[in-house]
Design an enzyme around this catalytic site. Structure first.
Site, PDB file in Angstrom:
ATOM      1  N   ASP A 184     -27.633 -39.297  77.393  1.00 42.15           N
ATOM      2  CA  ASP A 184     -27.126 -40.662  77.218  1.00 42.15           C
ATOM      3  C   ASP A 184     -26.834 -40.970  75.757  1.00 42.15           C
ATOM      4  OD1 ASP A 184     -29.876 -40.486  76.676  1.00 42.15           O
ATOM      5  OD2 ASP A 184     -30.254 -42.556  77.262  1.00 42.15           O
TER       6      ASP A 184
ATOM      7  N   THR B  73     -34.127 -46.567  84.451  1.00 42.83           N
ATOM      8  CA  THR B  73     -34.280 -47.744  85.300  1.00 42.83           C
ATOM      9  C   THR B  73     -33.152 -47.867  86.310  1.00 42.83           C
ATOM     10  OG1 THR B  73     -35.407 -48.906  83.503  1.00 42.83           O
ATOM     11  CG2 THR B  73     -34.574 -50.251  85.308  1.00 42.83           C
TER      12      THR B  73
END
Length: 257
Positions: free
Chosen positions: A109, A10
């Site tokens: 991540d 995002t």
């Protein structure tokens, strides 16, 4: 100074480190297609607006779960910052062991979050990242990544609720005052938010039980993590900049290698 960049599904979140201190953070949307020149100019403007010249940056590290962004982003950094960024990928020294059967399936991540949680809070530690997807990743006391859980993120689930139904409206994602709701908006908020808190508490409880780590610390990060943290006792710490600190730690590990 170190420019740390986390490319999520995002948002692209960035942090500027002076030594171990996180001085400034920036955020931009991931979903817009950009050329290398657009990335270079945009990142340069973010710095200039804070009275920082481009040459204040002498190191760049990137973790990404969006491969399509990487060609333009890395070339933009090379062209405008005159630096070759370190990409978090297999072969990069992290300081933790990935013991799952196929380590290459683990997103960068999640590795970075695990590194930060272990080095900042010790182990065993469960790090929960409330992002586009929500991930629960467990690191043991020896610094080994041993297990993970993935679920749809809060906003992703909420979007499915109102986009998949004809009459339910888009809502603000927040915890209602009561679960005894008497209108559509608060009833949806209760289902989305309180339901997600319940999911979090159950997964933490189940992971604690099956791992046997009764003393396991639980650290949360991610955009909506603060809302969950403030409404449950199962999370010990909320650290919104955990991923950026993980990137700094990994960069330091390369210098020690």
């Amino acid at each position: 100074m170190l420019f740390a960049i986390d490319v999520g599904n995002t948002n692209i979140t960035m942090g500027l480190f002076d030594g171990e201190k996180l001085e400034k953070t920036f955020r931009m949307t991931t979903g817009i297609s950009r050329t290398s020149d657009e990335f270079g100019v945009f990142l340069g403007e973010l710095l200039r607006m804070r009275n920082l010249p481009l040459d204040v940056i002498d190191e760049v590290i990137i973790a990404s779960v969006v491969p399509n962004v990487m060609h333009s982003l890395t070339n933009g950094i090379r062209k405008y910052f005159k630096l070759d960024p370190l990409i978090v990928e297999p072969g990069v020294k992290t300081g933790i062991n990935i013991t799952i059967p196929n380590p290459r399936q683990l997103g960068a991540d999640r590795i970075v979050d695990a590194v930060a949680a272990y080095h900042m809070y010790g182990g065993p530690v469960l790090v929960i990242d409330f992002g586009t997807a929500t991930t629960y990743d467990l690191v043991n006391g020896d610094g080994s990544f041993i297990a993970g859980v993935t679920s749809p993120g809060i906003r992703l689930g909420a979007n499915a609720l109102w986009s998949g139904t004809a009459k339910l409206p888009e809502i603000e994602i927040k915890v209602p005052d009561t679960v005894l709701c008497k209108d559509t908006i608060s009833s949806m908020q209760a289902g989305v938010c309180l339901g997600y808190i319940g999911q979090t508490e159950y997964i933490v409880k189940r992971m604690r039980k099956e791992s046997g780590f009764d003393n396991m610390k639980v650290v949360a990060t991610g955009g909506l993590g603060k809302m969950i943290y403030e409404n449950t006792d199962c999370i010990d710490t909320y650290d919104p900049d955990l991923t950026l600190y993980g990137l700094r730690i990994i960069m330091d590990k390369q210098k020690q290698a």
